[in-house]
Design an enzyme around this catalytic site. Structure first.
Site, PDB file in Angstrom:
ATOM      1  N   GLY A   1      -9.760  -3.577  -2.284  1.00 52.56           N
ATOM      2  CA  GLY A   1     -10.716  -4.579  -1.813  1.00 52.56           C
ATOM      3  C   GLY A   1     -12.132  -4.258  -2.237  1.00 52.56           C
TER       4      GLY A   1
ATOM      5  N   THR B   1      -5.288   2.588  -0.037  1.00 55.82           N
ATOM      6  CA  THR B   1      -5.216   1.949  -1.350  1.00 55.82           C
ATOM      7  C   THR B   1      -5.593   0.477  -1.249  1.00 55.82           C
ATOM      8  OG1 THR B   1      -3.477   3.502  -1.993  1.00 55.82           O
ATOM      9  CG2 THR B   1      -3.740   1.534  -3.350  1.00 55.82           C
ATOM     10  N   ASP B   2      -5.148  -0.183  -0.191  1.00 55.27           N
ATOM     11  CA  ASP B   2      -5.554  -1.575   0.048  1.00 55.27           C
ATOM     12  C   ASP B   2      -7.068  -1.685   0.183  1.00 55.27           C
ATOM     13  OD1 ASP B   2      -3.200  -2.983  -0.090  1.00 55.27           O
ATOM     14  OD2 ASP B   2      -2.804  -2.955   2.050  1.00 55.27           O
ATOM     15  N   VAL B   3      -7.644  -0.831   0.997  1.00 52.79           N
ATOM     16  CA  VAL B   3      -9.094  -0.885   1.230  1.00 52.79           C
ATOM     17  C   VAL B   3      -9.855  -0.600  -0.059  1.00 52.79           C
ATOM     18  CG1 VAL B   3     -11.014   0.171   2.480  1.00 52.79           C
ATOM     19  CG2 VAL B   3      -8.873  -0.311   3.679  1.00 52.79           C
TER      20      VAL B   3
ATOM     21  N   ASP C   1       0.818  -1.216   0.000  1.00 55.84           N
ATOM     22  CA  ASP C   1       0.000   0.000   0.000  1.00 55.84           C
ATOM     23  C   ASP C   1       0.850   1.263   0.000  1.00 55.84           C
ATOM     24  OD1 ASP C   1      -2.894   1.284   0.920  1.00 55.84           O
ATOM     25  OD2 ASP C   1      -1.202   2.257   1.890  1.00 55.84           O
TER      26      ASP C   1
END
Length: 509
Positions: free
Chosen positions: A274, A269-271, A240
């Site tokens: 997802g 960015t990860d969220v 991220d």
């Protein structure tokens, strides 16, 4: 037997509109329900425009109740008490770790999918070891019903607990042929597989798209990577904070140059990746209903972050305008930023409040009803937003001096009074995490849910963020302890207790 159906009148449409699965509504002055199960006749219910009508079938008798516009509100919809789990019966093999992938599969699990999280034998998902903080463990005497292997595990990390509710955990060494066989059996029965390995790695292990598609042509195979399945960076791992820098987000986050760029305080960015993956999988499920075929989804952090640049990206692509860092300020609207306030008694440092006066009327309200600065709106330096942008530094200095005279609580009271007078200005406190969860709106919306964990007792989790007909999807499963459901899932695949124990003794599960 009692069945209840609802309809919303929609006279603006020229033809039949959606009503409820397998039902239709005419858009004239009549609500016409067709093909009601066990009632092979046409029922016509007369209803004025914009009325919600409830039809109840009780022991063969029809009851009709009509609500006027004021009753046809959120309170009326609440009587529906949520929706059935839309993904009930959908099975997902989850080969993801850390945050982006587990976020996607958790959202699908919230909707009722049976998510089987495949974890590394012995250590599990990387985030299981990311503690402190962790949930305090119950005394062993309080969890005697658990198998012995559960007592030797480390504590349940807060990070892992945040992204793994509603799932089942199975530990499998799929580098072992016997472990790979188990995964293949799961794939035969699965609707979806989600993975976040570097491109090509799973293919070498017999779990790539081509192999899995051959096993199950209806399988939706979702790959979540750092940079995608093609291109010169395809083999790079995705982190991220690295992608935040590489895809522009860090360049626009933080105080103006020469201050250093900073990362966002959570792995945004990860969220976001997802969320994109979750939406793509839902779309693929709909597509499969039409084609009967699965597909390969290619979702990655890099492209997600570039898409998330939104208007900043558009400003560059359309006008060649390079972005700058503005801290909490806005490049085109002033005042629109965080301001320091006087600290309350006994507190070190400032409190902060965010203020966003997006137009001249709001600026006038700010200066007259909130701040005692009535001359500012007519000041030739600040009378329009364009002038306020041009004279940003002078105006911000004046506002900061005034706001530092009183506490955040004082100013919030003034903003609230202006809002009640019909003269609202966008504003909000900068809350810490404790204040966030104690916020009256957070309490009213039930943003947390308490679940019983067999190793940790009652724990609080963030609840699903979306409500359906006034109710959130339930958290039916606690985040699993490592390998909690291995025996259960293998039994569903036809393995005997003896076979399961043999596999465990060999380190396969």
């Amino acid at each position: 037997m009692s069945l209840t159906y609802w309809a919303i009148k929609a006279v603006s449409l020229p033809g039949p509109s959606e009503f409820f699965p397998r039902y239709s509504v005419s858009c004239s002055t009549r609500l016409m329900l067709r093909n009601i199960p066990a009632y092979n006749s046409l029922l016509r219910c007369y209803s004025p425009t914009n009325t919600i009508a409830r039809m109840s079938f009780v022991n063969g008798n029809v009851k009709f109740q009509r609500f006027n516009a004021s009753q046809a509100s959120y309170n009326g919809v609440q009587e529906l008490r949520g929706i059935p789990s839309p993904l009930a019966g959908i099975k997902i093999v989850d080969l993801t770790r850390v945050l982006a992938g587990p976020t996607a599969t958790m959202l699908l699990a919230d909707l009722g999918a049976d998510v089987i999280k495949i974890e590394h034998v012995g250590k599990g998902d990387d985030t299981r070891s990311w503690y402190p903080p962790s949930a305090p463990l119950l005394p062993q005497s309080s969890s005697e019903s658990l198998p012995e292997r559960a007592h030797s595990l480390p504590p349940e990390s807060a990070y892992f607990l945040s992204a793994n509710r509603n799932k089942r955990s199975v530990t499998i060494n799929f580098k072992d042929p016997a472990g790979l066989k188990i995964i293949h059996k799961l794939i035969e029965q699965a609707d979806i597989l989600v993975e976040n390995y570097i491109p090509g790695k799973l293919a070498k292990l017999g779990l790539g798209w081509e192999k899995c598609h051959k096993i199950n042509p209806r399988l939706i195979y979702a790959s979540i990577t750092g940079y995608g399945q093609t291109g010169p960076y395809r083999q790079h791992a995705g982190y991220d904070v690295i992608v935040e820098g590489e895809a522009g987000l860090m360049h626009i986050t933080g105080e103006p140059y020469p201050a250093k760029p900073v990362k966002v305080g959570v792995a945004a960015t990860d969220v976001a990746t997802g969320l994109y993956a979750h939406g793509a999988i839902m779309a693929a499920l709909i597509g499969r209903e039409r084609t009967g075929k699965g597909c390969w989804i290619d979702c990655n952090l890099f492209e997600t972050q570039i898409a998330g640049l939104a208007n900043i990206a558009s400003s560059y692509l359309i006008a060649g305008q390079e972005a700058q860092r503005y801290g909490t300020a806005h490049p085109s609207v002033v005042p629109y930023q965080v301001f320091p306030c006087k600290a309350p008694e006994g507190q070190d440092g400032d409190d902060f409040i965010m203020i966003g006066a997006g137009n001249d009327n709001q600026f006038n309200t700010l200066c007259n009803l909130v701040l005692p600065l009535p001359s500012l709106p007519s000041d030739p330096r600040f009378s329009t937003n364009a002038l306020r942008v041009a004279n940003r530094n002078e105006l911000i200095k004046i506002l900061e001096i005034e706001l530092r005279k009183e506490t955040k609580a004082h100013w919030l009271t003034k903003f609230k009074a202006a809002t009640k007078a019909g003269k609202g200005v966008p504003h909000g406190p900068i809350n810490n995490i404790k204040e966030t969860f104690e916020h009256e709106q957070a309490v009213a919306r039930k943003v947390t849910v308490e679940v019983d964990h067999p190793r940790a007792g009652p724990i609080k989790l963030v609840a699903p963020a979306v409500s359906y007909n006034g109710e959130k999807m339930p958290v039916k499963r606690h985040p699993p302890w490592l390998g909690e459901h291995s025996d259960e899932v293998l039994a569903e695949l036809g393995y005997s207790t003896t076979q399961v124990e043999e596999l465990r003794a060999r380190g396969v599960i």
